[in-house]
Design an enzyme around this catalytic site. Structure first.
Site, PDB file in Angstrom:
ATOM      1  N   GLY A   1       1.053   1.692  -0.087  1.00  0.00           N
ATOM      2  CA  GLY A   1       1.094   3.133  -0.324  1.00  0.00           C
ATOM      3  C   GLY A   1       2.092   3.564  -1.393  1.00  0.00           C
TER       4      GLY A   1
ATOM      5  N   GLU B   1       2.686  -0.896   9.470  1.00  0.00           N
ATOM      6  CA  GLU B   1       3.003   0.403  10.093  1.00  0.00           C
ATOM      7  C   GLU B   1       3.104   0.264  11.610  1.00  0.00           C
ATOM      8  OE1 GLU B   1      -0.118   2.502   8.015  1.00  0.00           O
ATOM      9  OE2 GLU B   1       0.991   2.055   6.177  1.00  0.00           O
TER      10      GLU B   1
ATOM     11  N   HIS C   1      -0.387  -4.626  11.615  1.00  0.00           N
ATOM     12  CA  HIS C   1      -0.171  -3.929  10.336  1.00  0.00           C
ATOM     13  C   HIS C   1       1.298  -3.528  10.239  1.00  0.00           C
ATOM     14  CE1 HIS C   1      -0.240  -0.799   7.300  1.00  0.00           C
ATOM     15  NE2 HIS C   1      -1.332  -1.385   6.846  1.00  0.00           N
TER      16      HIS C   1
ATOM     17  N   GLY D   1      -5.993   0.507   1.617  1.00  0.00           N
ATOM     18  CA  GLY D   1      -5.674   1.747   2.322  1.00  0.00           C
ATOM     19  C   GLY D   1      -6.176   2.944   1.545  1.00  0.00           C
ATOM     20  N   GLY D   2      -5.273   3.579   0.800  1.00  0.00           N
ATOM     21  CA  GLY D   2      -5.568   4.829   0.092  1.00  0.00           C
ATOM     22  C   GLY D   2      -6.892   4.841  -0.654  1.00  0.00           C
TER      23      GLY D   2
ATOM     24  N   SER E   1      -1.536  -1.257  -2.204  1.00  0.00           N
ATOM     25  CA  SER E   1      -1.864  -0.550  -3.453  1.00  0.00           C
ATOM     26  C   SER E   1      -2.981  -1.214  -4.263  1.00  0.00           C
ATOM     27  CB  SER E   1      -0.612  -0.350  -4.313  1.00  0.00           C
ATOM     28  OG  SER E   1       0.313   0.486  -3.633  1.00  0.00           O
TER      29      SER E   1
ATOM     30  N   ASN F   1      -8.988   0.330   5.249  1.00  0.00           N
ATOM     31  CA  ASN F   1      -8.175   0.795   6.376  1.00  0.00           C
ATOM     32  C   ASN F   1      -7.936   2.286   6.174  1.00  0.00           C
ATOM     33  OD1 ASN F   1      -6.178   1.401   8.214  1.00  0.00           O
ATOM     34  ND2 ASN F   1      -4.618   0.067   7.305  1.00  0.00           N
ATOM     35  N   TRP F   2      -8.644   3.088   6.945  1.00  0.00           N
ATOM     36  CA  TRP F   2      -8.566   4.544   6.753  1.00  0.00           C
ATOM     37  C   TRP F   2      -7.285   5.148   7.331  1.00  0.00           C
ATOM     38  CZ3 TRP F   2     -14.199   6.591   8.145  1.00  0.00           C
ATOM     39  CH2 TRP F   2     -15.105   6.038   7.220  1.00  0.00           C
ATOM     40  N   LYS F   3      -6.530   4.371   8.068  1.00  0.00           N
ATOM     41  CA  LYS F   3      -5.299   4.857   8.718  1.00  0.00           C
ATOM     42  C   LYS F   3      -5.592   6.152   9.493  1.00  0.00           C
ATOM     43  CE  LYS F   3      -2.651   2.349   5.364  1.00  0.00           C
ATOM     44  NZ  LYS F   3      -1.419   2.164   4.621  1.00  0.00           N
TER      45      LYS F   3
ATOM     46  N   GLU G   1       0.416  -8.453   3.238  1.00  0.00           N
ATOM     47  CA  GLU G   1       0.671  -7.100   2.758  1.00  0.00           C
ATOM     48  C   GLU G   1       2.173  -6.891   2.598  1.00  0.00           C
ATOM     49  OE1 GLU G   1      -2.800  -4.262   3.637  1.00  0.00           O
ATOM     50  OE2 GLU G   1      -1.462  -4.224   5.355  1.00  0.00           O
TER      51      GLU G   1
HETATM   52  P1  PGA Z   1      -2.542   0.984   0.493  1.00  0.00           P
HETATM   53  O1  PGA Z   1      -2.496   0.475   2.009  1.00  0.00           O
HETATM   54  O2  PGA Z   1      -3.767   0.356  -0.142  1.00  0.00           O
HETATM   55  O3  PGA Z   1      -2.653   2.476   0.578  1.00  0.00           O
HETATM   56  O4  PGA Z   1      -1.289   0.525  -0.153  1.00  0.00           O
HETATM   57  C1  PGA Z   1      -2.857  -0.839   2.334  1.00  0.00           C
HETATM   58  C2  PGA Z   1      -2.699  -1.069   3.832  1.00  0.00           C
HETATM   59  O5  PGA Z   1      -1.741  -0.540   4.398  1.00  0.00           O
HETATM   60  O6  PGA Z   1      -3.504  -1.768   4.472  1.00  0.00           O
END
Ligand code: PGA
Length: 257
Positions: free
Chosen positions: A178, A102, A100, A239-240, A218, A9-11, A172
């Site tokens: 994050g 967010e 998600h 994500g990251g 994470s 997930n590149w956000k 999640e």
């Molecule tokens: P993260 O994000 O790996 O940076 O914690 C995961 C996500 O939000 O899908």
């Protein structure tokens, strides 16, 4: 056997040139192993919507799947700023991340809206990756399971027996996203087991065994093996670490047992 899914997930990151370069570096690591990896896992990346055309082009001929991070539930209409399922399908998008945390917490998406999007994805034969997860407060006060199972139940409203197996659930925990703090494999496995138990109760054993449940929060190249080798953890939503080709490639190659 459930095939693992490693989803990036590149956000809201990258510009077209950087996105193309990232795809090229990921492909250089993954494409040569595609035949072996394909036996038991799938790989997906979800760029920001506006980068989907560039990434679709860069992925041509690869087995890496293309996902979106969100979408509207209607096919078209007066919905300024939104992107519809047919628009995504036109670029070869097969998967869509929905609900998600967010989207839930920053953009106030609720279970009812997320359920509409899940239904729309299924209608268009896309694979919805429906996210659930508790906040830090909910975690600290021992309400994680209640919250997750409520989100699950509401997200699966009106989804029949034939469709549920096409949904991917992503657990999640919001406190792990994050933050560098992952749930331990044991914590995650307990919630994953409960999610599968709830699906079993409503849809029966065969379907519960078919639904894939990813862990996200994470995930990195050091902790991925211990997470995805748990029996009820069917992959990772990353994500990251999905923005770095070498980390993502290492996650894709995770030891799964
Ligand atoms: P993260 O994000 O790996 O940076 O914690 C995961 C996500 O939000 O899908």
């Amino acid at each position: 056997m459930r095939r693992k899914l490693i989803a990036g997930n590149w956000k809201m990151h990258l510009l077209p040139a950087g996105a193309r370069a990232l795809v090229e570096r990921i492909r250089a690591e993954i494409d040569p192993l595609a035949a072996t990896l394909a036996k038991d896992r799938e790989v997906m990346v979800a760029p920001p919507a506006i980068l989907i055309p560039a990434v679709a082009q860069a992925l041509a001929g690869s087995s890496i799947l293309l996902g979106a991070q969100n979408m509207h539930y209607e096919d078209k209409g007066a919905f300024t700023g939104e992107v519809s399922p047919p628009m995504l399908l036109a670029y070869g998008v097969t998967h869509v991340i929905l609900g998600h945390s967010e989207r839930r917490h920053i953009f106030h998406e609720n279970d009812e809206l997320i359920n509409k999007k899940v239904l729309a994805a299924l209608h268009h034969r896309m694979t919805p990756i429906m996210c659930v997860g508790e906040t830090q407060d909910e975690h600290d006060s021992g309400r994680a399971l209640d919250v997750v199972l409520r989100q699950l139940q509401r997200g699966l409203e009106n989804i029949g027996d034939d469709h549920v197996i096409r949904i991917v659930i992503a657990y999640e925990p919001v406190w792990a996203i994050g933050t560098g703090r992952t749930a331990t494999p044991e914590q995650a496995e307990a919630i994953h087991g409960a999610i599968r138990g709830a699906i079993l109760e409503r849809y029966g054993r065969e379907r519960a065994d078919a639904v894939r449940i990813l862990y996200g929060g994470s995930v990195n190249d050091e902790n991925v093996d211990s997470l995805v080798s748990k029996p009820d953890i069917d992959g990772a939503l990353v994500g990251g670490a999905s923005l770095k080709a070498d980390s993502f490639a290492r996650i894709v190659k995770a030891r799964t047992r």
